[in-house]
Design a protein around this motif. Sequence first.
Motif, PDB file in Angstrom:
ATOM      1  N   ASN A 216       0.838  -1.198   0.000  1.00 49.06           N
ATOM      2  CA  ASN A 216       0.000   0.000   0.000  1.00 49.06           C
ATOM      3  C   ASN A 216       0.878   1.255   0.000  1.00 49.06           C
ATOM      4  OD1 ASN A 216      -2.588   1.445   0.450  1.00 49.06           O
ATOM      5  ND2 ASN A 216      -1.677   1.923   2.415  1.00 49.06           N
ATOM      6  N   HIS A 223      -3.210   5.061  -4.877  1.00 54.09           N
ATOM      7  CA  HIS A 223      -4.456   5.096  -4.104  1.00 54.09           C
ATOM      8  C   HIS A 223      -4.747   6.470  -3.483  1.00 54.09           C
ATOM      9  CE1 HIS A 223      -1.690   4.426  -0.664  1.00 54.09           C
ATOM     10  NE2 HIS A 223      -2.653   4.804   0.131  1.00 54.09           N
ATOM     11  N   HIS A 228      -7.135   9.233   0.077  1.00 50.55           N
ATOM     12  CA  HIS A 228      -6.619  10.311   0.924  1.00 50.55           C
ATOM     13  C   HIS A 228      -6.852  11.663   0.254  1.00 50.55           C
ATOM     14  CE1 HIS A 228      -4.727   7.053   3.065  1.00 50.55           C
ATOM     15  NE2 HIS A 228      -3.864   6.794   2.106  1.00 50.55           N
ATOM     16  N   ILE A 333      -4.391   9.929   7.819  1.00 57.24           N
ATOM     17  CA  ILE A 333      -4.003   9.100   6.672  1.00 57.24           C
ATOM     18  C   ILE A 333      -3.959   7.624   7.083  1.00 57.24           C
ATOM     19  CG2 ILE A 333      -2.111   8.606   5.072  1.00 57.24           C
ATOM     20  CD1 ILE A 333      -1.594  11.691   5.114  1.00 57.24           C
ATOM     21  N   ASP A 337      -6.164   4.271   5.830  1.00 53.70           N
ATOM     22  CA  ASP A 337      -5.559   3.046   5.276  1.00 53.70           C
ATOM     23  C   ASP A 337      -5.984   1.775   6.003  1.00 53.70           C
ATOM     24  OD1 ASP A 337      -4.108   3.917   3.054  1.00 53.70           O
ATOM     25  OD2 ASP A 337      -2.436   4.605   4.292  1.00 53.70           O
TER      26      ASP A 337
END
Length: 381
Positions: A216, A223, A228, A333, A337
Amino acid sequence: MFANKMKSLKEIIASYDPSAPLNQAATIPASWYIDERVYELELQNVFAQSWQLAGRSDQVGNPGQYITSEIAGEPIVVVRGADNLLRGFFNVCRHHAAAVMTESEGTANHLRCPYHGWTYSLAGELKGTPDFTGVCDFDRAANGLFPIEAAIWENWVFVRTEAGGQDLPPTDSSSLENFLGVDLITQVRPLDLKSLYWMERRHYSFDCNWKVFVDNYLDGGYHVPHLHKGLDSVLDYSKYMIENGEHFCLQWSPLVSDGAEAQTGAVRTGDRALYYWIYPNFMINWYQGAMDTNLVIPRGVDKTEVIFDFYFPDVSAAARERNEASIEVGQRIQDEDVAICKSVQRGLNSRAYDAGRLSVRREAGEHLFHRLLHADLLNDV
Ligand code: FES
Ligand SMILES: [Fe+2]
């Protein structure tokens, strides 16, 4: 899944093709993220044999200062000797195996085991053994703490547990430097990281294999626009760059202030963001006036702890509010995730998934990660 259970570990490792170029490459197969045998092999071949973060260099700046940690399930201690040399040891008493040092950090004149009082010098030599007269064939000199490699780079202490042996030089920094490489060392030096001070540590728990978190991280910002939004508002996504080194990947992006979301824009200033990943599990995230590091620790085949350390140029009370605002942006953040990592782990367990393809534009870092991992896992399977 059933088919994977029937496969030998050797077959599972062999099912990844490291020779495919990025535009033909697939990810490592799903079984690598869910099979206990792969997990055990990683602890041995990756975590015990690579340089691992043990702490910060400012914690062991003076003689007698020590830090303890756990690397691949093994307790370790790093201590600065009276001779000012840095040494690492397994934090395991040679008498009956208790941890000799029990605090996470501190200062000591000698290392005394709390169980029966055996005492070692700061250089690991066994000095005191209460009530031990009459014991035959006991060679005190051969019963010092077992050494491991320990070395400092920039703000951090790294150790390596597997290359241990009684004849190690006290500080083998050349070996760490070889691993990091001249390229990384020269890129990081001008950032003057020594002018940043540690402020706070936070622990995050992820319901996924440790590699899901690393993948990730290494997806080249792929992403970011989707997950985000705040971070996306300050990054110039189309100019996001991915540069692979031998054992590291740098992802970097110019920063923009136009249209920045207020909370993020206030603490993500300067002209660029740098994201360094160092194989296998350490990340340095650098912005002008703020840095955090991530240490990714496997806690089970589908459990991962990530330790964040936050650093700032000014950690005085006057700067506290701004620093905390910066940490909150980092926290947000991570929260964003957590759910996606859990979702990926569940999907990796599905019969419907084996491996996926990689974006040539974005995912070169993951490709490097998977190839380095494959090379380590191939040893002694
Ligand atoms: S286990 Fe350390 S003194 Fe006995
Ligand atoms: Fe993310």
